[in-house]
Write a protein that holds these residues in place. Sequence first.
Motif, PDB file in Angstrom:
ATOM      1  N   ARG A 126       9.458  -4.588 -16.940  1.00 33.12           N
ATOM      2  CA  ARG A 126       8.844  -4.530 -15.673  1.00 33.12           C
ATOM      3  C   ARG A 126       9.811  -4.656 -14.541  1.00 33.12           C
ATOM      4  N   ALA A 127      10.859  -5.126 -14.956  1.00 39.38           N
ATOM      5  CA  ALA A 127      11.922  -5.453 -13.925  1.00 39.38           C
ATOM      6  C   ALA A 127      12.608  -4.013 -13.555  1.00 39.38           C
ATOM      7  N   LYS A 128      12.669  -3.296 -14.212  1.00 33.96           N
ATOM      8  CA  LYS A 128      13.418  -1.906 -14.297  1.00 33.96           C
ATOM      9  C   LYS A 128      12.578  -0.970 -13.359  1.00 33.96           C
ATOM     10  N   GLY A 129      12.924  -0.692 -12.098  1.00 34.23           N
ATOM     11  CA  GLY A 129      12.242   0.023 -11.110  1.00 34.23           C
ATOM     12  C   GLY A 129      11.090  -0.700 -10.478  1.00 34.23           C
ATOM     13  N   HIS A 130      11.114  -2.044 -10.581  1.00 30.88           N
ATOM     14  CA  HIS A 130       9.912  -2.752 -10.023  1.00 30.88           C
ATOM     15  C   HIS A 130       9.542  -2.340  -8.547  1.00 30.88           C
ATOM     16  N   TYR A 131      10.740  -2.493  -7.740  1.00 31.99           N
ATOM     17  CA  TYR A 131      10.335  -2.061  -6.414  1.00 31.99           C
ATOM     18  C   TYR A 131      10.194  -0.579  -6.137  1.00 31.99           C
ATOM     19  N   ASP A 132      10.283   0.174  -6.961  1.00 29.76           N
ATOM     20  CA  ASP A 132       9.657   1.710  -6.994  1.00 29.76           C
ATOM     21  C   ASP A 132       8.342   1.820  -6.921  1.00 29.76           C
ATOM     22  N   ARG A 133       7.839   0.823  -7.661  1.00 29.17           N
ATOM     23  CA  ARG A 133       6.318   0.901  -8.118  1.00 29.17           C
ATOM     24  C   ARG A 133       5.400  -0.166  -7.364  1.00 29.17           C
ATOM     25  N   VAL A 134       5.894  -1.453  -6.939  1.00 34.62           N
ATOM     26  CA  VAL A 134       4.928  -2.392  -6.482  1.00 34.62           C
ATOM     27  C   VAL A 134       4.036  -2.018  -5.375  1.00 34.62           C
ATOM     28  N   ASN A 135       4.903  -1.288  -4.271  1.00 31.20           N
ATOM     29  CA  ASN A 135       3.898  -1.241  -3.076  1.00 31.20           C
ATOM     30  C   ASN A 135       2.757  -0.207  -3.913  1.00 31.20           C
ATOM     31  N   ASP A 136       2.843   0.685  -4.280  1.00 30.30           N
ATOM     32  CA  ASP A 136       1.689   1.481  -4.924  1.00 30.30           C
ATOM     33  C   ASP A 136       0.345   0.191  -5.627  1.00 30.30           C
ATOM     34  N   ALA A 137       1.115  -0.589  -6.469  1.00 34.27           N
ATOM     35  CA  ALA A 137       0.259  -1.389  -7.216  1.00 34.27           C
ATOM     36  C   ALA A 137      -0.442  -2.321  -6.227  1.00 34.27           C
ATOM     37  N   VAL A 138       0.222  -2.953  -5.140  1.00 40.60           N
ATOM     38  CA  VAL A 138      -0.399  -3.624  -4.097  1.00 40.60           C
ATOM     39  C   VAL A 138      -1.488  -3.001  -3.260  1.00 40.60           C
ATOM     40  N   PHE A 139      -1.205  -1.644  -3.028  1.00 36.80           N
ATOM     41  CA  PHE A 139      -2.224  -0.874  -2.356  1.00 36.80           C
ATOM     42  C   PHE A 139      -3.586  -0.461  -3.036  1.00 36.80           C
ATOM     43  N   ASP A 140      -3.114  -0.286  -4.407  1.00 39.21           N
ATOM     44  CA  ASP A 140      -4.298   0.048  -5.173  1.00 39.21           C
ATOM     45  C   ASP A 140      -5.297  -1.385  -5.500  1.00 39.21           C
ATOM     46  N   LEU A 141      -4.574  -2.438  -5.588  1.00 45.07           N
ATOM     47  CA  LEU A 141      -5.448  -3.517  -5.490  1.00 45.07           C
ATOM     48  C   LEU A 141      -6.261  -3.929  -4.275  1.00 45.07           C
ATOM     49  N   LEU A 142      -5.723  -3.715  -3.136  1.00 46.22           N
ATOM     50  CA  LEU A 142      -6.195  -3.975  -1.856  1.00 46.22           C
ATOM     51  C   LEU A 142      -7.292  -3.089  -1.613  1.00 46.22           C
ATOM     52  N   THR A 143      -7.179  -1.801  -2.115  1.00 41.25           N
ATOM     53  CA  THR A 143      -8.249  -0.939  -1.633  1.00 41.25           C
ATOM     54  C   THR A 143      -9.274  -0.968  -2.675  1.00 41.25           C
ATOM     55  N   SER A 144      -9.158  -1.465  -3.895  1.00 45.32           N
ATOM     56  CA  SER A 144     -10.060  -1.640  -4.965  1.00 45.32           C
ATOM     57  C   SER A 144     -10.921  -2.868  -5.006  1.00 45.32           C
ATOM     58  N   GLU A 145     -10.585  -3.764  -4.623  1.00 47.62           N
ATOM     59  CA  GLU A 145     -10.827  -5.216  -5.031  1.00 47.62           C
ATOM     60  C   GLU A 145     -10.945  -6.088  -3.724  1.00 47.62           C
ATOM     61  N   SER A 146     -12.184  -6.939  -3.699  1.00 47.06           N
ATOM     62  CA  SER A 146     -12.561  -7.863  -2.740  1.00 47.06           C
ATOM     63  C   SER A 146     -11.801  -9.041  -3.031  1.00 47.06           C
ATOM     64  N   ARG A 147     -12.211  -9.610  -3.814  1.00 49.54           N
ATOM     65  CA  ARG A 147     -11.818 -11.151  -4.018  1.00 49.54           C
ATOM     66  C   ARG A 147     -10.511 -10.798  -5.161  1.00 49.54           C
ATOM     67  N   ILE A 148      -9.348 -11.441  -4.862  1.00 49.15           N
ATOM     68  CA  ILE A 148      -8.054 -11.312  -5.315  1.00 49.15           C
ATOM     69  C   ILE A 148      -7.853 -12.441  -6.225  1.00 49.15           C
ATOM     70  N   SER A 149      -8.064 -12.545  -7.454  1.00 48.44           N
ATOM     71  CA  SER A 149      -7.848 -13.765  -8.281  1.00 48.44           C
ATOM     72  C   SER A 149      -6.400 -13.517  -8.985  1.00 48.44           C
ATOM     73  N   ARG A 150      -6.222 -14.481  -9.876  1.00 48.68           N
ATOM     74  CA  ARG A 150      -4.851 -14.469 -10.523  1.00 48.68           C
ATOM     75  C   ARG A 150      -5.201 -13.235 -11.705  1.00 48.68           C
ATOM     76  N   GLU A 151      -6.447 -13.395 -12.315  1.00 49.09           N
ATOM     77  CA  GLU A 151      -6.765 -12.215 -13.343  1.00 49.09           C
ATOM     78  C   GLU A 151      -6.394 -10.961 -12.758  1.00 49.09           C
ATOM     79  N   LEU A 152      -7.126 -10.558 -11.378  1.00 50.25           N
ATOM     80  CA  LEU A 152      -6.720  -9.313 -10.811  1.00 50.25           C
ATOM     81  C   LEU A 152      -5.242  -9.090 -10.750  1.00 50.25           C
ATOM     82  N   ILE A 153      -4.643 -10.009 -10.268  1.00 51.70           N
ATOM     83  CA  ILE A 153      -3.173  -9.601  -9.926  1.00 51.70           C
ATOM     84  C   ILE A 153      -2.472  -9.462 -11.201  1.00 51.70           C
TER      85      ILE A 153
END
Length: 852
Positions: free
Chosen positions: A368-395
């Motif tokens: 996951r470290a390989k290219g992490h920064y190329d993907r992480v913004n998309d991951a965060v935006f996906d989570l924020l726009t899809s979920e309301s309560r952000i738990s450890r399990e969702l992360i």
Amino acid sequence: MPDTDLKSIKISVRNLVEFIMKSGDLDNSVGKRDPDAMQEGSRLHRKIQRRMGPEYKPEVALRVTVPVSREDIEFELIIEGRADGIITNIEPTKEDNPILEEKPTLEEKPTLEEKPILEGKPILEGNPILEENPTLGEHHPSEEHPSKQNGAEGNIHVIIDEIKCVYADISQITEMIPVHRAQALCYAYIYAKERVLDTISIQITYCHLETEAIRILSEELKFKELSNWFQNLIQEYCKWAAWQIKWMESRNESIKQIEFPFEYRPGQRDLVTGVYRTIIRDKKLYIEAPTGVGKTISTVFPTVKAMGEGFVSKIFYLTAKTITRTVAEDTYQLLLERGLSMKLVTITAKDKICILDKPNCNPAACERAKGHYDRVNDAVFDLLTSESRISRELIEQYAMKHCVCPFEMCLDVTLWADGIICDYNYAFDPNVYLRRFFENDKKQDYVFLIDEAHNLVDRAREMYSAMLYKQDFLTVKGIVKDKSKTMVKRLEACNEVMLRLKRGCDDIEVLQDVNDLVLPLLRLMSEYEEFFKEYGDFEGREVVSQLFFDLRKFLAIHDILGEDYLIYSDYDERGEFRVKLLCMDPARNLLTCLNKGRSSIFFSATLLPITYYKEQLGGSEEDYAIYAPSPFEVSKRLLMIAKDVSTKYTRRGQDEYERIVSYIEGFVNAKVGNYFVFFPSYQMLQQIAQLSEDRIPNLLLQKTSMGELEKEEFLAAFEENPTNTKVGYCVMGGIFSEGIDLKKDRLIGAVIVGTGLPQVGNERELFRGYYDDRNGSGFDHAYLYPGINKVLQSAGRVIRTVEDKGAILLLDERFLNSQYKNLFPREWEQYDIVNQEKMQELLEDFWSQKNE
């Protein structure tokens, strides 16, 4: 991430460029980090600015407002920051300013000179950027000025300067680091737009922390291409800004609807009101709130209300222990179930959330470290726009979906969260703090809710202290001796200084300074960078890396030394020689962090004396303090003080220990149930335990080191509705003395053996001397206040809810002295002085009472 109201968003230049432009691998191994990431050079930074000459204007505040229309909403994006320097009124010629020279081709790279900091004119003899100017953007029409004005006309040329102090070998920095360049480009755009310039230049001044040599990389730009580049940057960010504005509208509407979820207990409404008023008045509040008052909901609820009215941009709930984080999560969940909409994140420690058995953040060890920064913004935006309560399990779920590091993703989610629950370290520790929020000195509308605030005094002293062991230099030398002669030489130089200090230290030695040690340490730090570039994994790497981190902290703390510090050398319990930079009073350093927020609420069941905690935790006369009344019926608690027992060192012996055991025996035999007995040390615990074997039923002992499973098994033994008496022997200040919630009859009594005073030692005596000189209260600061806090915390395990009933026995005649009684909480005003016979009578009567 940004400072936001409903129709405008503020964001710093640095946060903007770091967020949008980050790319590539996650690699936290020493020597492979951004050269600016370990910056310790604030002093050097200022030194460069002072010596750059009259044409150089330092710390220039810049700001631009960009109107945005996106996704059916219109808003303003406000971008602001401080340029390290702006150079004007220069009369450049091709002979003395390489900015005006023809750009060299890649085959004609000139040699870059390293130059020390000079007095007088700005140093421009560095090297223009070693490649053709990249195209700055082609997707948006260029911004046209209302009038044309050549920045070089009238013999005026403007250069935006960014200073970066680094440990890395600056001879290896041949190109501007992209994020540094982007910062300078943003400042250049803002300045050129404001001044209507057609051309402007940027330069990055890299300065080596050890040698103070500098290297300047520079570049000239046309405003047209600069504007295109800036518009592209803004467009990328605007999708996030638009989402946040929509989210805030929804969040604030939900906040207006929520009500306090319980019927107010006596004094609780005043507590809630006090927190709210403190926030809107930009003050600090110190709350002494006994268990059962409901201090978590009483602090969270008014802070959320203040957020809904625009006073608060982000809530940090800061704790010392995992269990208090759980209480905070449960409190927020209660409000969410009643209709609150908030993005809440709990930061889980890296070693607990890492997908590897042991964190190893580099592409060779983790996919996951390989290219992490190329993907992480998309991951965060996906989570924020899809979920309301952000738990450890969702992360963890979204991190797996996008193949990114869950810990780093969690940190990125905090940029967009409304509430963050985390350890003290993330706000206050200079080595760990969330630099995305706290790196600069700009005040934000943050509120810090600091739970169990009594713990922050010692934790802060630890955070702001640093220590080095002489033996560590020799140990690392043995590991690297066959790899790097230069590294060995640097280690030996440090060891030689440590040896001189050792020869001057018999037991403990207070030092005026350690200036002779700092330069060798800086040289060693510089060599570390080169060493880890050459050598990857090898046997002993963890040991070698740990010294690097210790050096980094030592140098960082040395840079902030003041009158609130002592420097000393001594020997640990193994006889190892060490040098320590000891923070005596953490208030100044804590204030540096607290002042970056709007308001701070400190609360604890044991925040006495309140004047001491206000002093240590950065309070002022203008800040507030509240003592919340206890909701418990006095008749449900029996507090006794034995008048014929002492744990003074001069009284300790077989007879005194036998008397202690007799008190414990009578106390736990008065009623079948679960009991804790707290001792001042493991040594006394073991000595009393030996005498207790045949006299105390079902005895369980706290061990010197217990894992989570052992801790859970220990507590599980104290069940509800017990049919046999169980007794736990524990240590004051240990894992079972606070943060443990054994409700109802899972714990009905506690015996406190001794006053909890810390053992006499070198550091304690230094604290005593320091505060004797400062205000004549050395014993109180070094021994009494920490001791009474341990006592109150231990006793607080007994009564946890309004339905609980329990007995507390204090075994030490010193509790009858006024200096101790004056520190009792108000709910301890009623107590009984006992001997063993009197204790038995009171217990029999107490347990026979029927409380409704």
